[in-house]
Design a protein around this motif. Structure first.
Motif, PDB file in Angstrom:
ATOM      1  N   THR A 177     -41.136 -43.253  -5.696  1.00  0.00           N
ATOM      2  CA  THR A 177     -39.717 -43.211  -5.326  1.00  0.00           C
ATOM      3  C   THR A 177     -39.280 -41.814  -4.927  1.00  0.00           C
ATOM      4  O   THR A 177     -38.106 -41.595  -4.618  1.00  0.00           O
ATOM      5  CB  THR A 177     -38.830 -43.703  -6.489  1.00  0.00           C
ATOM      6  OG1 THR A 177     -39.026 -42.839  -7.616  1.00  0.00           O
ATOM      7  CG2 THR A 177     -39.147 -45.135  -6.865  1.00  0.00           C
TER       8      THR A 177
ATOM      9  N   ARG B  52     -42.027 -42.006  -1.286  1.00  0.00           N
ATOM     10  CA  ARG B  52     -41.503 -43.222  -0.651  1.00  0.00           C
ATOM     11  C   ARG B  52     -42.053 -43.372   0.772  1.00  0.00           C
ATOM     12  O   ARG B  52     -42.263 -44.485   1.246  1.00  0.00           O
ATOM     13  CB  ARG B  52     -39.976 -43.190  -0.646  1.00  0.00           C
ATOM     14  CG  ARG B  52     -39.343 -42.209   0.310  1.00  0.00           C
ATOM     15  CD  ARG B  52     -37.854 -42.059   0.153  1.00  0.00           C
ATOM     16  NE  ARG B  52     -37.522 -41.291  -1.036  1.00  0.00           N
ATOM     17  CZ  ARG B  52     -36.331 -40.730  -1.252  1.00  0.00           C
ATOM     18  NH1 ARG B  52     -35.360 -40.899  -0.382  1.00  0.00           N
ATOM     19  NH2 ARG B  52     -36.095 -40.035  -2.335  1.00  0.00           N
TER      20      ARG B  52
ATOM     21  N   ASN C 128     -44.321 -46.537   2.160  1.00  0.00           N
ATOM     22  CA  ASN C 128     -44.001 -47.232   3.412  1.00  0.00           C
ATOM     23  C   ASN C 128     -45.203 -47.248   4.356  1.00  0.00           C
ATOM     24  O   ASN C 128     -45.504 -48.270   4.980  1.00  0.00           O
ATOM     25  CB  ASN C 128     -42.809 -46.560   4.099  1.00  0.00           C
ATOM     26  CG  ASN C 128     -41.480 -46.930   3.453  1.00  0.00           C
ATOM     27  OD1 ASN C 128     -41.327 -48.030   2.931  1.00  0.00           O
ATOM     28  ND2 ASN C 128     -40.521 -46.023   3.491  1.00  0.00           N
TER      29      ASN C 128
ATOM     30  N   LYS D  97     -33.704 -45.415  -8.460  1.00  0.00           N
ATOM     31  CA  LYS D  97     -35.163 -45.519  -8.421  1.00  0.00           C
ATOM     32  C   LYS D  97     -35.612 -46.958  -8.651  1.00  0.00           C
ATOM     33  O   LYS D  97     -36.531 -47.450  -7.988  1.00  0.00           O
ATOM     34  CB  LYS D  97     -35.791 -44.592  -9.461  1.00  0.00           C
ATOM     35  CG  LYS D  97     -35.738 -43.123  -9.086  1.00  0.00           C
ATOM     36  CD  LYS D  97     -36.523 -42.280 -10.084  1.00  0.00           C
ATOM     37  CE  LYS D  97     -36.542 -40.818  -9.643  1.00  0.00           C
ATOM     38  NZ  LYS D  97     -37.323 -39.975 -10.578  1.00  0.00           N
TER      39      LYS D  97
ATOM     40  N   MET E  66     -35.083 -49.000  -5.563  1.00  0.00           N
ATOM     41  CA  MET E  66     -36.083 -48.679  -4.551  1.00  0.00           C
ATOM     42  C   MET E  66     -37.398 -49.367  -4.871  1.00  0.00           C
ATOM     43  O   MET E  66     -38.055 -49.941  -3.992  1.00  0.00           O
ATOM     44  CB  MET E  66     -36.285 -47.163  -4.464  1.00  0.00           C
ATOM     45  CG  MET E  66     -37.120 -46.736  -3.271  1.00  0.00           C
ATOM     46  SD  MET E  66     -37.440 -44.946  -3.215  1.00  0.00           S
ATOM     47  CE  MET E  66     -35.785 -44.303  -3.247  1.00  0.00           C
TER      48      MET E  66
END
Length: 312
Positions: A12, A17, A21, A44, A47
């Protein structure tokens, strides 16, 4: 060929992040350590849940619970740590020693990428106090990795665009000035600027690549090797305006560090190494390193000019 299974620790975080991804986009079975210390940090948690909706697997664990770390790393082939290593957020680099111990016990991890991503710490034995603590701690982790015989890739991603391009390299700014800008000396020292999304992309491309095994991956996209002055000139061309420029000498910069707290001293020390010493570009990549944009020319990395356009 089956995609390697990836565990991201610090998924996170600012770079974490992006790594998550990129891993999901590349089709890797992606696991994220959900640390029990998350407490009531709802941002967090949300996410993590959004990553779960995209297909990531959440694995509960804690740096204070050795067994949980062992069980987490047993699930994967590759471990990528992106825990915070900057003091204005939190400096947690040495927690990775617990992760190294877990990987030693598990015995299955085929590649470990520790949390580095900025200046190559192996080149910073001369760094200023107190900022050198960042590099010293990272070297402690490297020593533990190598003594444990863990296969690895180190990543030097240089200057994150959000912090450096956005603020035209001025400390304390994250949006570009529109009237006046302070230059480090004559602003001629070259640095390297990389979009954070591109960092994630290059990292995931490297994790299964034998050319990056037990080497340092330097992310140095050719068109983004620029001086502060060149960066400002690009912004001026987009803005269609010439900014008023002042110059801060090396000695005045060093003197200014004496009047700030230790966290600021650490950060400014790193600025000094980059923009007065040129530590990102004053060496050739040798046999123990490889360069990302040369290995993966298919990546259409974000050029500085295009990055700056969002601020118009």
């Amino acid at each position: 060929m089956e995609k390697s299974r990836v565990l991201v620790v610090g998924g996170t975080g600012y770079i974490g992040r992006r790594i998550v991804n990129a891993s999901l986009a590349a089709g890797h079975p992606t696991f994220i350590l959900q640390r029990l210390e998350i407490g009531l940090d709802i941002d967090k948690l949300q996410m993590l849940l959004s990553f779960k909706k995209q297909g990531a697997h959440l694995v509960e664990g804690s740096f204070s619970d050795h067994k949980s770390l062992v069980e987490a790393v047993k699930l994967v082939d590759v471990v990528i740590s992106a825990i915070s290593g900057v003091h204005f957020r939190s400096h947690q680099i040495l927690l990775q020693l617990n992760l190294v111990e877990a990987m030693k016990e598990a015995g299955n991890v085929q590649r470990f990428l520790p949390s580095e991503f900025g200046i190559d710490p192996a080149r910073m034995a001369h760094a200023l106090e107190p900022g050198r603590v960042t590099f010293d701690d990272k070297m402690v982790v490297r020593k533990a990795i190598e003594e444990a015989g863990i296969l690895h890739t180190y990543v030097s991603a240089n200057c994150f665009a959000g912090y450096f391009v956005g603020g035209l390299c001025e400390p304390g700014r994250i949006t570009p000035a529109r009237d006046k800008v302070c230059m480090f000396g004559d602003g001629a020292i070259k640095a390297v600027f990389v979009d954070e999304e591109d960092i994630g992309t290059y990292i995931i491309k490297a994790i299964d690549d034998p050319r990056t095994l037990n080497k340092t991956l330097y992310i140095r996209p050719l068109e983004n090797i620029l001086s502060q002055r060149e960066l400002v000139e690009i912004w001026e061309s987009l803005l269609e305006k010439v900014l008023q420029k002042s110059q801060l000498s090396e000695q005045d910069f060093l003197n200014s560090m004496k009047d700030v707290n230790i966290v600021q001293q650490i950060g400014l020390g790193h600025y000094y190494q980059v923009f007065y010493e040129g530590c990102l570009t004053n060496f050739e990549i040798g046999g123990q390193g490889v360069e990302a944009s040369q290995l993966y020319p298919e990546v259409n990395y974000t050029r500085v000019r295009d990055y700056l356009k969002q601020y118009l």
